[in-house]
Scaffold this active site. Structure first.
Site, short mmCIF file in Angstrom:
data_model
loop_
_atom_site.label_atom_id
_atom_site.label_comp_id
_atom_site.label_asym_id
_atom_site.label_seq_id
_atom_site.Cartn_x
_atom_site.Cartn_y
_atom_site.Cartn_z
CE LYS A 205 -0.54 -30.52 -49.44
NZ LYS A 205 -1.68 -30.23 -48.54
NE ARG A 215 1.03 -22.04 -48.64
CZ ARG A 215 2.31 -22.32 -48.58
NH1 ARG A 215 3.21 -21.35 -48.67
NH2 ARG A 215 2.71 -23.56 -48.41
NE ARG A 226 0.61 -25.67 -44.41
CZ ARG A 226 -0.12 -24.88 -45.20
NH1 ARG A 226 0.08 -24.90 -46.51
NH2 ARG A 226 -1.07 -24.10 -44.71
CD GLU A 242 5.13 -40.37 -46.46
OE1 GLU A 242 4.07 -40.91 -46.09
OE2 GLU A 242 5.76 -39.57 -45.75
CE LYS A 257 -2.08 -29.68 -53.33
NZ LYS A 257 -3.07 -29.40 -52.27
CB SER A 283 -2.94 -22.61 -56.96
OG SER A 283 -1.83 -22.71 -56.06
CE1 TYR A 322 -8.18 -24.87 -57.79
CE2 TYR A 322 -5.98 -25.33 -58.61
CZ TYR A 322 -6.86 -25.20 -57.56
OH TYR A 322 -6.43 -25.43 -56.27
#
Length: 332
Positions: A205, A215, A226, A242, A257, A283, A322
Site C-alpha cells: 500500500k 478521505r 502517512r 512486503e 494499492k 478513489s 467503485y
C-alpha cells in the site's frame, strides 16, 4: 525494355488483423476477461445520518445509512459482484479508535447487517484499520512524540479482528501497513476460535496522492501524511519484500494499492506468490475518469472497461472498484 521496373511489395501472409475484423471475433480471441465474480465493491456506512450522503469528489458514490447499505449490497450481489468491502464513518472519534472494537460500533453493526442480507451469496469483507476511528486520522496509536506506535497498534488490530469476526465478516483486510500486522491479526483470530476468517493483506500500500477523494468519503481527520508507514512510490523490490512477509505471516491473499499506477507491482506480486493477488482501483483513479468523462474528453464506458481489463491483465484475480456493480451489469 529498359528502365527500372516498379517495385511491388510482397503481400503479407501472416495477417493478425484477421482476428480483429468483427466484435465476435475479438471477443472469441480475447486473452483477458473480467468476470463480475472478480469484482469487489467498496462501501461506506456512516453513523448518525437519516439518508445516504453523496461524496462530492466521487460522483455516484454514497455514504450509506445502515438501511441503504443493505439495499445497495443486495443489488450489487444480484448483479453478480463477488464481494463487498466495508468502511465505516463513526459519529465519535478518539485517540485509539475505540469504536473500531465496540461490538455495537458502526463497522461491526454494518458487517452484521450485510452478512444477514446477502448470506453466502457474496463475500463480506471489512477494512481493518483505525484511521476512520481516530481523532488524529492516523492508522494506529500515536505515541507522545507524534509517531505511530507500531506495536501498540498491533494490539488494537488484534482486538478489531476479533470484533469483526464475531460480527460475521468472512474476510478482514488489515490495511494500516504496520510491521507484523498480518501475524498479529492471524494470531488473534486463531486464538479466539475464528480460524475460518480469511486475511486479505494490504501488502503493498503506497503513500499515494490518489487517495484524496477517499478521505472525503470517510470524513478523515488526518493532519500530516502517512509516509512513515505507507510505501514510497519509488520502490518496487520493497513491495515484493512486503508481499512475501505477509504471505509468510499467514495472509490468504495480498493486495496492491493503488492499482493503475502500480500495474508493474501487481504483475510482480502475481509472479512472486501463490496466493490470490488483489488490486484496489482507488478513489482518485475513479474520480479522474469520472471528471474527464463529465467533460466529454473520454468515452466513460470504454475507459472503465479498459482500466479493469488492464488490472486483470497485470495479474490481479480480485479487483476492488467503485464501478463494480455497474461493470457487472453491462460494461464487461
Amino acid at each position: 525494355m529498359t528502365g527500372t521496373q516498379p517495385h511491388t511489395a510482397p503481400r503479407p501472409v501472416v495477417r493478425p488483423r484477421r482476428l480483429r475484423r468483427t466484435a465476435p471475433l475479438r471477443r472469441l480471441v480475447a486473452e483477458t476477461r473480467v468476470s463480475p465474480a472478480d469484482l469487489v465493491l467498496p462501501m461506506f456506512v456512516k453513523e448518525g445520518i437519516a439518508e445516504p450522503v453523496p461524496v462530492p469528489s466521487m460522483p455516484g458514490v454514497l455514504q450509506h445509512t445502515r438501511d441503504s447499505s443493505r439495499k445497495a449490497a443486495r443489488e450489487a450481489v444480484e448483479a453478480g459482484v463477488g464481494g463487498l468491502m466495508l468502511f465505516a464513518v463513526p459519529e465519535r472519534k478518539d485517540p485509539v479508535g475505540l469504536a473500531a472494537t465496540d461490538p455495537d460500533g458502526i463497522l461491526n453493526a454494518a458487517v452484521a447487517d450485510l452478512v444477514a442480507e446477502v448470506g453466502d451469496a457474496a463475500t463480506v469483507m471489512a477494512d481493518l484499520c483505525l484511521d476512520e476511528f481516530t481523532d488524529h486520522g492516523h492508522c494506529g496509536v500515536v505515541a507522545d512524540d507524534g509517531t505511530v506506535d507500531n506495536d501498540a497498534t498491533l494490539e488494537r488490530y488484534g482486538r478489531m479482528a476479533v470484533a469483526l469476526a464475531e460480527a460475521g465478516t468472512h474476510v478482514v483486510g488489515p490495511s494500516g501497513m504496520m510491521d507484523g500486522q498480518v501475524a498479529a491479526v492471524r494470531a488473534a483470530l486463531d486464538a479466539s476460535g475464528h480460524t475460518g476468517v480469511a486475511v486479505l493483506a494490504y501488502a503493498a500500500k503506497y503513500a499515494s496522492s490518489f487517495y484524496g477523494p477517499f478521505r472525503d468519503a470517510v470524513d478523515s481527520s488526518l493532519t500530516g501524511d502517512r509516509r512513515t508507514y505507507q510505501m514510497d512510490p519509488a520502490n518496487g523490490a520493497e513491495a515484493m519484500r512486503e508481499v512475501r512477509l505477509d504471505v509468510a505471516e499467514g495472509a490468504d491473499a495480498v493486495m496492491v494499492k493503488p492499482a493503475m499506477a502500480y500495474l508493474d507491482i501487481v504483475r510482480r506480486a502475481a509472479d512472486a506468490v501463490d496466493v490470490p493477488v488483489a488490486a484496489y482501483q482507488v478513489s482518485g483513479e475513479y474520480a479522474m475518469v469520472e471528471a474527464a468523462a463529465a467533460r466529454g474528453w473520454i468515452d466513460r464506458g470504454r475507459a472503465v472497461a479498459e482500466t479493469l481489463t488492464a488490472i486483470r491483465r497485470a495479474g490481479a484475480s480480485i479487483i476492488l472498484t467503485y464501478w463494480a456493480e455497474e461493470a457487472a451489469r453491462g460494461l464487461l
